[in-house]
Structures are given as structure tokens and as C-alpha cells.
Design an enzyme around this catalytic site. Structure first.
Site, mmCIF file in Angstrom:
data_model
loop_
_atom_site.group_PDB
_atom_site.id
_atom_site.type_symbol
_atom_site.label_atom_id
_atom_site.label_comp_id
_atom_site.label_asym_id
_atom_site.label_seq_id
_atom_site.Cartn_x
_atom_site.Cartn_y
_atom_site.Cartn_z
ATOM 1 N N ASP A 224 -30.784 24.726 37.066
ATOM 2 C CA ASP A 224 -29.319 24.649 37.124
ATOM 3 C C ASP A 224 -28.765 26.061 36.991
ATOM 4 O O ASP A 224 -29.520 27.043 37.056
ATOM 5 C CB ASP A 224 -28.758 23.725 36.045
ATOM 6 C CG ASP A 224 -27.505 22.988 36.522
ATOM 7 O OD1 ASP A 224 -26.507 23.660 36.829
ATOM 8 O OD2 ASP A 224 -27.538 21.747 36.615
ATOM 9 N N HIS A 275 -24.094 13.688 46.533
ATOM 10 C CA HIS A 275 -22.758 13.107 46.708
ATOM 11 C C HIS A 275 -21.644 14.122 46.432
ATOM 12 O O HIS A 275 -20.479 13.832 46.682
ATOM 13 C CB HIS A 275 -22.602 11.850 45.851
ATOM 14 C CG HIS A 275 -22.296 12.098 44.406
ATOM 15 N ND1 HIS A 275 -21.728 11.143 43.597
ATOM 16 C CD2 HIS A 275 -22.461 13.192 43.607
ATOM 17 C CE1 HIS A 275 -21.559 11.618 42.379
ATOM 18 N NE2 HIS A 275 -21.991 12.861 42.356
#
Length: 411
Positions: A224, A275
Site C-alpha cells: 500500500d 471497483h
């Protein structure tokens, strides 16, 4: 209590019988939902008996819904009001009803089809932002007058409150996730000793960590942003130091749009990543992972899979083998009882409606980041275009369909 919902059920059944008998007595047929609304179709409502029966049916049905739905789903039906208003306004202004009527029920399919809500139509009609796939061409940007994508904007000093509120919201959503979400997606025990699991964009690694705790033979790498990795390392060093100290769990800064540094991973995990991005950006992420994959690498994609409100002819296909439509006469996707995935879709992208030469883009995911949730067919096409193919999909009935893991392998 059981007695209450039985009473509500009986009220609905008896009142429906009264309603239909009253319509028959007055020779005013009950309206056909597939026909346009006219004064003649509403004539049955002139009867006081019909009015009374209708009120009982509606009140009982709504109370029954409130009693049987999980509380968070009931709340979602309430808070999604502005989003639904934006979708309705967009459909009205762009003549979607007439388009659907002209196309007919057999030849047309709709796919994926407050402040931000007021900017949805304007964003779609704009010749620049309407067809754009860019994350900074969302109604959010128009509403707040900013050029940065949402994620960049959140990192600014002025948006500390909103960033904190967003983090709280994400924590709440995480509590809706089953603790064993990934347990049965793969046979983790069958993976060789030392197999590397890479959680791409995995935040502090909550989901994949649940797998690591139950499978000591696996090595977990969570990727991340640098700040998140630093915070996560400090957090898990206190909460679960054994995993950190033994190297079973590590956090590595990485931009998933760039070359994937781990080239011997057994599994890549993309949980609620795709998404957040439009197809071209997703293709970039997936292409980088495919380039780093071995022939045996598995890819797990976890998002909400959108189901059609109409019958899906692919229900019996391998992609949809676990998916079961609602029994007739309910909408195949369970209608209002299945609002969560659609609310998210409306939150991430544009109202997606494709036919002939007209393309309206998907209204929440659209509103914020110009992205979208996807149908299983759309996801399959996207994965195949980047060198992956779906081998299994864990489809679930609502409300458990908030997360539906898909496993893909290299082509």
C-alpha cells in the site's frame, strides 16, 4: 417476534384478496406493470375498499421489510435516497424510459447500468467528462470545484476531518465483512511451505491477515502507500508481533500502477481495489500483476458483483454456477432487499447504459471517483483482456453478497 411477522403476512395476503375482488366487482382491472400509467389504469383507486386494502398492504409490507432486513440494510435503503434521486433525474432528462420502451424487453439490456447528486446529469452531459475514464472527472470534482481525484484531495491538510470520517466509514464497512471471507476461496493448506501471498492495496492487511493467522506456512506481503505501511507495521508489531518478527507478515510500499516487484507470488489479492477505478486503470493494474505472475499464480478479486434486475441468461454458466435468482414474481436480483451493491455502484461511477451509439457512463462510485462495480460478465471480459480467466466465483444471496470473491488464473 414470529407472531408479528405472521400477522403482517396474513394482513398482506387477506388485503390482496380484498383488493383484487374489489377491482373485479368494479370492473376496473388491476394495472399491468408493463403498461404505461394512464387515468384508466388508475381508475381502480376510486373505490374506498381498494384504498383501505392498499393502505394495509403497503403499511404491512414496509413494516415487514423493516422487521426482517438486517439493520444496516434498512439504514442503507434510507441513506441512499439522494443517490436514487440523482439516478431518477438522469433517467428522466435523458429519456431512458422512452429508450427502453422502443427497444423492447427482449433486445435491450441495461448493464452495470445531496451535493454530488445534483451534478450527476451535468457531468454525464458534458462532452469532456461524460465519456471520460479519468478519476478527476467525477461529479465530486464538479461539485467541490477541485481538479484532484478524491484520494489526492483527502490527503490535503484541509480535509483531515473528511479523511477521518471516511476512515470511520471504511471501518464500519469492514465490520460487515464475514471474518472467514477468504477461508474457502482457496485450499490454503494445500499451498507449499513458504508460499507468498501478496495483498495488493491491502491497507493494514485485515482480510489477508485472517488467512495468515490460520496458515503458519504462508508468507504474507501487504502492499500500500508508504504512510499506510508504516502505520500498519507499527500497529501489528503491537497486536501480533510474532507475525512481524518472524517475517511471516511484512508491509511493502508499492504503487499498483507500476511494475509489480514480487515475481514469485502464489496468490495476488485485490480486495475492493478494482471497483475504485475505471476499466483502463483496472487494465493497467491487472496487466502489471499478469506480467509478474507465474503459470501457477492465482488472482483473487473481491468486490461486489452486480446482478441484473432482469433475468440473466448466463445464470447457468460456469461463471454463475453459484448464483441463484430470486423466485418469481420477485425481481431476479431481489429488488430493494439487495440495494447495497447498487448503492456502491452509484457511488463510484456513471449510470451505465449502452445501446446503439449512445453510451451513458454507470451514480455513488461514479459520483466520487468515476469508477464502478461490475457484473460477472464485465469482470470476465476485463480479466481476459489482461491475460487472466475466471475459474471460480463465490456468489451469495443478499445481504451476504456485499463481498463476492472471484478466482482467476493466467491464460
Amino acid at each position: 417476534m414470529a407472531t408479528e411477522i405472521q400477522q403482517l403476512s396474513h394482513l398482506i395476503a387477506s388485503s390482496v384478496s380484498i383488493l383484487l375482488q374489489a377491482c373485479e366487482d368494479c370492473n376496473t382491472p388491476f394495472p399491468d406493470p408493463d403498461q404505461p400509467l394512464t387515468p384508466q389504469s388508475e381508475a381502480f383507486r376510486a373505490s374506498q375498499v381498494v384504498i383501505d386494502a392498499t393502505n394495509v398492504i403497503a403499511a404491512s409490507a414496509l413494516q415487514l421489510v423493516a422487521r426482517v432486513l438486517p439493520p444496516h440494510m434498512s439504514l442503507m435503503n434510507i441513506v441512499s435516497g439522494p443517490t436514487k434521486s440523482a439516478a431518477l433525474r438522469t433517467a428522466l432528462e435523458l429519456n431512458v424510459t422512452e429508450i427502453l420502451r422502443e427497444a423492447g424487453p427482449q433486445v435491450f439490456s441495461v448493464s452495470d447500468g445531496a451535493k454530488l447528486s445534483s451534478q450527476v446529469l451535468e457531468t454525464i452531459k458534458d462532452p469532456v467528462t461524460g465519456p471520460s475514464h479519468e478519476p478527476n472527472h467525477a461529479p465530486f470534482n464538479r461539485a467541490f470545484g477541485v481538479d484532484d481525484p478524491l484520494w489526492v484531495w483527502y490527503e490535503s491538510q484541509e480535509q483531515q476531518y473528511r479523511r477521518r470520517r471516511f476512515a470511520i466509514a471504511m471501518h464500519g464497512i469492514a465490520q460487515m465483512q464475514p471474518p472467514d471471507l477468504l477461508d474457502d476461496v482457496l485450499d490454503w493448506k494445500a499451498l507449499p511451505q513458504g508460499s507468498i501471498i501478496v495483498d495488493v492495496g491491502g491497507g493494514i492487511g485485515t482480510s489477508s491477515l485472517a488467512v495468515a493467522k490460520k496458515n503458519d506456512h504462508l508468507k504474507l506481503v501487504v502492499q500500500d502507500l508508504p504512510t499506510i505501511c508504516a502505520e500498519a507495521t507499527a500497529y501489528w508489531s503491537k497486536e501480533y508481533p510474532k507475525l512481524i518478527d518472524t517475517g511471516k507478515l511484512s508491509f511493502s510500499p508499492h504503487d499498483f500502477f507500476t511494475q509489480q516487484p514480487v515475481t514469485d507470488a502464489s496468490v495476488f489479492i485485490l480486495k475492493q481495489i478494482l471497483h475504485d477505478w475505471s476499466d483502463p486503470y483496472c487494465a493497467c493494474i491487472l496487466t502489471e500483476l499478469r506480467a509478474a505472475a507465474t503459470p501457477e499464480t492465482k488472482l483473487i478479486v473481491v468486490d461486489s458483483i452486480i446482478s441484473y434486475a432482469c433475468h440473466d441468461p448466463t445464470t447457468k454458466s460456469d461463471l454463475n454456477s453459484d448464483y441463484k435468482e430470486a423466485p418469481a414474481p420477485l425481481l431476479p436480483n431481489y429488488g430493494a432487499a439487495n440495494v447495497m451493491p447498487y448503492f456502491l455502484d452509484l457511488a463510484v461511477r456513471h449510470l451505465s447504459l449502452v445501446f446503439s451509439h449512445v453510451t451513458l457512463r454507470n451514480v455513488q462510485m461514479m459520483m466520487w471517483v468515476n469508477a464502478q462495480e461490475r457484473t460477472i460478465g464485465h469482470l470476465d471480459t476485463l480479466l481476459r483482456s489482461t491475460g487472466w480467466r475466471i475459474v471460480s466465483a463465490k456468489r451469495r444471496a443478499p445481504p451476504s453478497n456485499f463481498y463476492e470473491p472471484v478466482v482467476a488464473v493466467p491464460i
